[in-house]
Design an enzyme around this catalytic site. Sequence first.
Site, PDB file in Angstrom:
ATOM      1  N   GLY A  96      27.369  45.148  68.675  1.00 43.28           N
ATOM      2  CA  GLY A  96      28.792  44.422  68.861  1.00 43.28           C
ATOM      3  C   GLY A  96      28.357  42.920  70.521  1.00 43.28           C
ATOM      4  O   GLY A  96      29.105  42.096  70.113  1.00 43.28           O
ATOM      5  N   ALA A  97      27.713  43.429  70.823  1.00 43.45           N
ATOM      6  CA  ALA A  97      27.512  42.342  72.162  1.00 43.45           C
ATOM      7  C   ALA A  97      26.804  40.951  71.300  1.00 43.45           C
ATOM      8  O   ALA A  97      26.780  40.253  71.529  1.00 43.45           O
ATOM      9  CB  ALA A  97      26.454  43.098  73.009  1.00 43.45           C
ATOM     10  N   GLY A 132      49.246  35.904 102.100  1.00 44.85           N
ATOM     11  CA  GLY A 132      50.114  36.597 101.273  1.00 44.85           C
ATOM     12  C   GLY A 132      50.141  35.594 100.504  1.00 44.85           C
ATOM     13  O   GLY A 132      49.322  35.258  99.595  1.00 44.85           O
ATOM     14  N   GLY A 133      50.855  34.619  99.866  1.00 47.24           N
ATOM     15  CA  GLY A 133      51.332  34.622  98.695  1.00 47.24           C
ATOM     16  C   GLY A 133      50.830  33.375  98.744  1.00 47.24           C
ATOM     17  O   GLY A 133      50.521  32.381  97.361  1.00 47.24           O
TER      18      GLY A 133
END
Length: 522
Positions: A412-413, A176-177
Amino acid sequence: MSITESGFSARLEELARIRDGAHRGPSSEATERQHAKGKLTARERIDLLLDKGSFTEVESLRRHRAHGFGLEAKRPHTDGVVTGWGTVEGRTVFVYAHDFRIFGGALGEAHAQKIHKLMDMALAAGAPLVSLNDGAGARIQEGVSALAGYGGIFQRNTKASGVIPQISVMLGPCAGGAAYSPALTDFVFSIRGTSQMFITGPDVVQAVTGEQVSQDGLGGADVHSEVSGVAHAAYDDEESCLADVRYLLSLLPSNNRELPPDVEGATDPVDRPLNALLDIVPTGGSASYDVRDVIAEIVDDGDHMEVHAAWAPNIVCTLARLDGRVVGIVANQPAAMAGVLDIKASEKGARFVQFCDAFNIPLVTLVDVPGFLPGVGQEHDGIIRRGAKLLYAYCNATVPRVSVVLRKAYGGAYIVMDSRSIGADIALAWPTNEIAVMGAEGAANVVFRREIAAAEDPEAARRQKIEEYRRELVHPYYAAERGLVDDVIDPRETRTVLARSLAMLTRKNVDLPRRKHGNPPQ
């Protein structure tokens, strides 16, 4: 004996009895049940983490004030969490450890307030915080007060982010939280077979989706270290895990105002020639090798601590020392997916770069990247947005940055992997480097497609154009001639050149524009 002494004796006996009860825990049976699961108790874990005899506990006598559900009759000291500070290799570290023997380690109001206090102390003292997690979530009997306790923890995790190192060690359930606090910290360690993290458990998953899954299959250590990337490492036992936590702490500064601790009098010569590198890295751009072998040659004594080793293995992120100084190393991994950058690798690298920058750890980037991974799935899942995270992290980093192109660096890499154009302080390359928009084969097919198609022998024309493109634009010195790399170096001198470059950059200082914070791509 005087009346005063007699009165003190009784009180001291009472104090000793209460303290002993708080230290022993609820019962020997509860301890046996913990051990039967292959788990240590909270205090045994703290003893393994901290230097012997250094632990100072705070609020060991704290009790909850809740009413109803039979809680009035059960008010054990510590309220299920042990909090305090000690030292790791002589430096102060704050720690809290859930005690599963008490309310299953579940968080109630008093339990949360103890953690809040310790987190405030760690931030004020400027010292790392380690949480040893073994709890069943919020204490249902205390209702919304327990949930509010988690809110206070999350707020403090966020406030401390980038100010003090925060390490979460998952030693039991975390549902959970409760799972969000580890996710907000810098590092998450986990144990196979005993630690599980999930927002909704298997029963809820089955009720809502119809899927049947075990706790380990849903959120076990291997799931989070290999599939989700939530955990940075998984271990078979608590002892080896906590030993690595100690090692990690030895590499980190206490806070963002300090430099990482140096090791004086290192025995590994900084000018040690790296002859093995000539055999490790093939000159052919398509041949594979393990970049971790390169890292082991470069760093002091071949010793480094890789994080997220099993997740996004096409990029390697590791901490090491070079001439006694701590460095963070980011390297493309040709042994996995040919070293391409994809969504997971970009996010992994970005997170590591941001951490190193926050805590004054210089960055060394080893580049051997053919590009970003193409594909419909990558594009639809947001490679543009999520790949930009790595670009943003490097552009935003102000620590010393040195990059080395080992072989290929395409498109771009190449730009993203800490090239000179995005702010690398020193950009180096080996004589095997190929820095280009794309590989010669692909480029020739695009640039000379008409000539190739019109030739009497298209294949021979294609080979000729590939060689022409490689000779003119992809040769090892093209980037150096245009000032895109500072030097082309002998691979055997890589360790020496890196050490000298980082020594020169020790006092690097960058003034950033005034702003509240940036808005990185998400």
